[in-house]
Write a protein that holds these residues in place. Structure first.
Motif, short mmCIF file in Angstrom:
data_model
loop_
_atom_site.label_atom_id
_atom_site.label_comp_id
_atom_site.label_asym_id
_atom_site.label_seq_id
_atom_site.Cartn_x
_atom_site.Cartn_y
_atom_site.Cartn_z
N PRO A 431 0.84 -1.20 0.00
CA PRO A 431 0.00 0.00 0.00
C PRO A 431 0.87 1.25 0.00
O PRO A 431 2.05 1.20 0.35
CB PRO A 431 -0.79 -0.13 1.30
CG PRO A 431 0.04 -0.99 2.18
CD PRO A 431 0.73 -1.96 1.26
N PRO A 432 0.32 2.39 -0.38
CA PRO A 432 1.12 3.61 -0.43
C PRO A 432 1.45 4.12 0.97
O PRO A 432 0.71 3.88 1.94
CB PRO A 432 0.21 4.59 -1.18
CG PRO A 432 -1.18 4.09 -0.93
CD PRO A 432 -1.06 2.60 -0.85
N LEU A 433 2.59 4.82 1.07
CA LEU A 433 2.97 5.47 2.32
C LEU A 433 2.31 6.85 2.44
O LEU A 433 2.05 7.33 3.55
CB LEU A 433 4.49 5.61 2.40
CG LEU A 433 5.29 4.30 2.43
CD1 LEU A 433 6.78 4.59 2.43
CD2 LEU A 433 4.89 3.47 3.65
N GLN A 434 2.05 7.48 1.32
CA GLN A 434 1.40 8.78 1.30
C GLN A 434 0.79 8.98 -0.09
O GLN A 434 1.17 8.32 -1.05
CB GLN A 434 2.39 9.89 1.62
CG GLN A 434 3.53 10.02 0.62
CD GLN A 434 4.49 11.14 0.97
OE1 GLN A 434 4.35 11.79 2.00
NE2 GLN A 434 5.48 11.38 0.12
N PHE A 435 -0.17 9.91 -0.15
CA PHE A 435 -0.75 10.22 -1.46
C PHE A 435 -1.22 11.67 -1.44
O PHE A 435 -1.54 12.24 -0.39
CB PHE A 435 -1.90 9.27 -1.83
CG PHE A 435 -3.10 9.33 -0.92
CD1 PHE A 435 -4.18 10.16 -1.22
CD2 PHE A 435 -3.15 8.57 0.25
CE1 PHE A 435 -5.28 10.21 -0.38
CE2 PHE A 435 -4.25 8.62 1.08
CZ PHE A 435 -5.32 9.44 0.77
#
Length: 505
Positions: A431-435
């Motif tokens: 999953p992404p760490l930030q967006f």
């Protein structure tokens, strides 16, 4: 109840329409209406001053000017005249819902069961023709048991003929026969309708064709002649005429409650409920070209409770502008459906009534398209997994939708279409760490996934253009939860694309 037909004749419709509203001195001038036939200008209609000067339809313009050099000439407008006649037929709905244009200069009205509302047939006919004359139209009306008899009496009958519905003394033209048939009958001395009584039917048919006997039998009721109404006639309709015009909101609401009581009683006797209602209000100053003010009301399920329907109509009544007063109200159930007895609760009330009325109120305020309920649909694609349905429809049989899936969490709000985001992920399947979404950076605190979703095999690229998606449930540092997905499979030569598809709350 015997059938009663009123035939309205407007002998000078075209010229009356042209002269409406003109000063009296202008109406006293000879006027002819023209059309071009074989490069000749022919007279097709004349006003009374022109008729008094000897002008007749069928003359050429040159012959007409020779008789009356000072006449006024104008182009005939048959399409506009036909449209005006149709509006007059619509205006005549104040007398009966069963009205229709009849030829180029007449209106036929089925007044069966309606005359008593106006004091009788002579009073109804006098009111009809009086209003038309006040509007500037020459008008004549006759009432008989058949459309053919009423047509002939209106155009050729004397006052005595109209009173006794006598057809024998009328000319043959009262049977609506072609000109060549009339000439052939006159040639052998058959000039009146009564002359046909003693003639052998076989001989008449052999010599003049079956059309003569058809018109003859229609006039005397031996052969039925149906009338096609201008608008569909509802099976359930109530009308209320007032001795004095009403204009206050209280009196209009009271009249509507009275109409609803009578209409719902008829619906109950027929075992039906109303799905669509239409209220028409006729003002005392309503012009021929004006449609009556109308209010339409729909219900989410068949209904025949007068009190509930009156509550639904209440906010709509504010739209009626009574002006100098309303003289007639008509209420019609334009759409009905069977309504069987309903099992009520222990207190005698239907538990669904409150919900149905709430839905109907919302529909009136927001519109029918804005009030729906969502039912599940068999599809893994989130944007296709729900379908709209009417709020209170009871689905059964093959139409029953599947149950809402309990094995996967879905957001209550989907973004349509999904919005692209700029996401940073350590490895492709993580999953992404930030967006970054709408200019705001969200740091991921918790994440669940991936949940891989692929479109149906018959949709190669899916409804949004991505055949494979990996979904993640994301929570940022402020506790906000999002539903993101990575579009397509990871490939070394392609940068993954991320989208926000929903908000989890």
């Amino acid at each position: 109840m015997s059938r009663r037909i009123l035939s309205l004749w407007l002998p000078r419709l075209a010229t009356d329409a042209r002269e409406r509203g003109a000063p009296a001195e202008t109406r006293r001038l000879p006027l002819v209406l023209l059309r071009t036939e074989r490069r000749r200008r022919m007279v097709v209609a004349v006003n009374p001053p022109a008729a008094a000067a000897g002008l007749r339809p069928g003359q050429t313009l040159a012959d007409a000017r020779a008789l009356e050099p000072g006449l006024e000439a104008a182009e005939a407008t048959p399409e506009a005249d036909a449209a005006l006649l149709d509006r007059i037929a619509g205006w005549a709905r104040r007398y009966s819902p069963w009205t229709a244009a009849d030829g180029p200069d007449g209106v036929v009205i089925d007044i069966t069961g309606c005359a008593h509302l106006f004091g009788g047939e002579p009073e109804l006919a006098a009111d009809l023709t009086g209003r038309l004359r006040a509007a500037g139209f020459a008008a004549r009306a006759a009432v008989a048991a058949t459309p053919a008899a009423a047509w002939g009496l209106a155009r050729f009958g004397t006052a005595e003929d109209l009173r006794h519905e006598r057809l024998d003394g009328l000319p043959m033209a009262a049977l609506r026969l072609p000109a060549e048939t009339l000439e052939a009958l006159h040639a052998v001395g058959l000039r009146r309708v009564g002359d046909l009584h003693a003639m052998p039917r076989a001989g008449l048919a052999a010599r003049y064709g079956t059309r003569l006997l058809q018109r003859y039998d229609q006039a005397f009721g031996r052969l039925d002649e149906p009338i096609s109404p201008r608008l569909p006639v509802p099976a359930h309709r109530e009308r209320l005429a007032f001795a004095e015009p009403i204009a206050t909101p209280e009196s209009i609401a009271g009249a509507l409650r009275h109409l609803l009581g009578r209409l719902c009683a008829g619906l109950e006797a027929a075992g039906h409920g109303a799905r669509r209602l239409r209220l028409e209000a006729h003002r005392t100053d309503q012009r021929l070209e004006d449609e009556p003010q109308s209010l339409a009301l729909g219900t989410s399920r068949p209904a025949r409770d007068p009190a509930m329907l009156a509550r639904l109509f209440a906010p709509l009544l504010e739209r009626i502008e009574p002006g100098p007063g309303l003289e007639t109200l008509t209420l019609s159930a334009t759409e009905t459906a069977p309504l069987a007895p309903v099992q009520t609760g222990i207190d005698g009330e239907d538990p669904d009534d409150g919900l149905a009325e709430l839905v109907d109120r919302l529909v009136l305020r927001l519109g029918e398209r804005a009030v729906l309920r969502l039912v599940p649909r068999e599809s893994w694609l989130p944007e296709r997994s729900v379908a709209p349905a009417r709020p209170l429809d009871r689905l059964s049989g093959p139409a029953v939708p599947p149950a809402w899936p309990a094995d996967r969490l879905r957001p209550l709000r989907l973004l349509t279409p999904p919005e692209p985001v700029d996401a940073t992920a350590p490895v492709p399947d993580d999953p992404p760490l930030q967006f970054l979404w709408r200019g705001v950076r969200h740091r991921v605190l918790r994440a669940e996934g991936p949940e891989r979703v692929e479109c149906e095999w018959w949709r190669p690229e899916g409804s949004l253009g991505w055949a494979t998606r990996d979904y993640y449930r994301i929570e940022d540092g402020d506790g906000r939860r999002f539903w993101l997905f990575r579009a397509g499979l990871y490939r070394p030569d392609e940068t993954p694309r991320w989208f926000l598809h929903g908000l989890l709350g």
